[in-house]
Each structure stands twice: as C-alpha cells, then as structure tokens.
Scaffold this active site. Structure first.
Site, PDB file in Angstrom:
ATOM      1  N   GLY A  37       0.930  -1.208   0.010  1.00  0.00           N
ATOM      2  CA  GLY A  37       0.309  -0.228  -0.147  1.00  0.00           C
ATOM      3  C   GLY A  37       0.692   1.300   0.093  1.00  0.00           C
ATOM      4  N   SER A  38       0.922   2.510  -1.209  1.00  0.00           N
ATOM      5  CA  SER A  38       1.685   3.055  -1.535  1.00  0.00           C
ATOM      6  C   SER A  38       0.819   3.644  -2.631  1.00  0.00           C
ATOM      7  CB  SER A  38       3.371   2.969  -1.527  1.00  0.00           C
ATOM      8  OG  SER A  38       2.891   1.643  -2.593  1.00  0.00           O
TER       9      SER A  38
END
Length: 221
Positions: A188-189
């Site tokens: 997640g980024s």
C-alpha cells in the site's frame, strides 16, 4: 507471471509457517472439530494467495514512446494538479499521483527513457498514502530522469501506512529504459510524477492505471 525477487523467499516462508500452524492446530487443538480445521485451512489459503498476488509481476506488452510518460505503477489516479515542487525543480509543475492499494501489483517501472540526474532517499513517517503531507513527510525516494530532448521528469515513491520499506535499483548517472523495473514498494503506497506545465495529461482523477502500459502524459517535443 513471475514474482518479485523477494517474493519467492516470503512465499516459501509464509507457506511453511501456515502449514506448520495448520498441522499443530489439527494435532493439538481441533483434531475433533472438522469445521474449525476447514476454516483455518481456508483462511491460510487466502493469506497465501494474497502474499503471492502482492509480489506478482504479470507479463505485459509494455507501451513505449519517446514523448510519452507511462504510468510507473498499477493503481488509481488520485491527484492531478499544478503545484510547486520544492525539492528539486523549485518551481511550478504538473503533478499526477497514483495510489497503490495492497491488492495492486507493487513493482514500479521507469515512466521514460533517459539518464538519472538526481536520486535521494528520505526516511520518514508512515501516514496513509493519500494524506496531503505524505509526499513530504513519509519515507520516500525521489528520482529525476532526463529524456533525450533535455526535459526532466521527477518520480517519487512514497511509503504508506502499511508499507515499511521502499526498494530501488537506480542511481545518479545511470541510463534507464522506459518500462523496465526501477523499484518496489511494500503493502500500500503512492507514486507521484511531476511533469512540465505544458505536458498534456492523458488521464483523469479516478482512472485505473497499469504500470508500463497506461499513458499518463505527452511531453512537449
């Protein structure tokens, strides 16, 4: 499809741990409870599939174009705006940001072909990736690539609330090729791309992107 280089080790480790957990649970906890054993096996299988999916690198027909800026990551376009880039350019730029959920492919690809003119890694916080301050306060890297006509494109990898590590394979002075892998962000980024003001944006807010395939913008010639 193949896995990221770290994915094989993590996949094997995860598989062995889940297998051991299921065997121990069967022999010591749920030997007489078939429902609990089945549920644990299902949850274990889902976790294993999620690990494999996260580290996957699908085979794709990559988009190439000298004046095109290709999406560096899978995800969703969450920002398209004119803003001041204060680290390297120190002037107004067009920013396009892609949010990568934990379910997206997390390999990052070079958006253009050129020479790396600037690279820097910053340790930092782990705010949620869509937070406005994540671009300047989170763990991140900044890469600037100069294309053949002298135009420079800035790319910023930003770790999210779940991510705790950014991986990169580039350094200053290195030639890079459009579509090739230049890094990886775990769990997640977000990736920000900063373009010249006269770049023609080809996506809109909410669009889904595929790394190495989706055209984000056309650079001035």
């Amino acid at each position: 499809m193949r896995l990221h280089r770290e994915g094989y080790t993590i996949m094997i480790t995860t598989g062995l741990v889940l297998l051991a957990l299921n065997l121990l649970s069967y022999y010591y906890l749920f030997s007489d409870n078939s429902t609990a054993i089945s549920l644990l096996a299902l949850v274990s299988l889902i976790l294993f599939v999620l690990v494999v999916q996260f580290f996957r690198i699908p085979n794709r027909l990559l988009t190439t174009g000298e004046s095109q800026v290709i999406a560096p990551a899978d995800g969703r376009v969450v920002v398209i705006e004119e803003t001041t880039e204060s680290e390297y350019f120190k002037d107004r730029r067009r920013q396009v940001s892609i949010f990568m959920s934990p379910l997206n492919v997390h390999v990052n690809r070079n958006p253009v072909t050129g020479i790396v003119r600037y690279f820097k890694y910053f340790p930092g916080k782990y705010l949620v990736a869509w937070h406005p301050k994540s671009s300047t306060e989170n763990e991140r890297t900044t890469v600037v690539v100069q294309v053949a006509n002298g135009t420079e494109v800035l790319l910023r990898q930003i770790a999210g609330a779940v991510a705790r590590r950014i991986i990169w394979y580039v350094k200053e002075g290195q030639p890079v090729k459009q579509g090739e892998e230049f890094g990886f962000i775990k769990f997640g980024s977000r990736v920000d791309v900063f373009l010249p003001l006269d770049a023609e944006i080809k996506v809109k807010i909410g669009d889904s992107t595929k790394g190495g395939v989706t055209v984000l913008a056309e650079l001035p010639k």
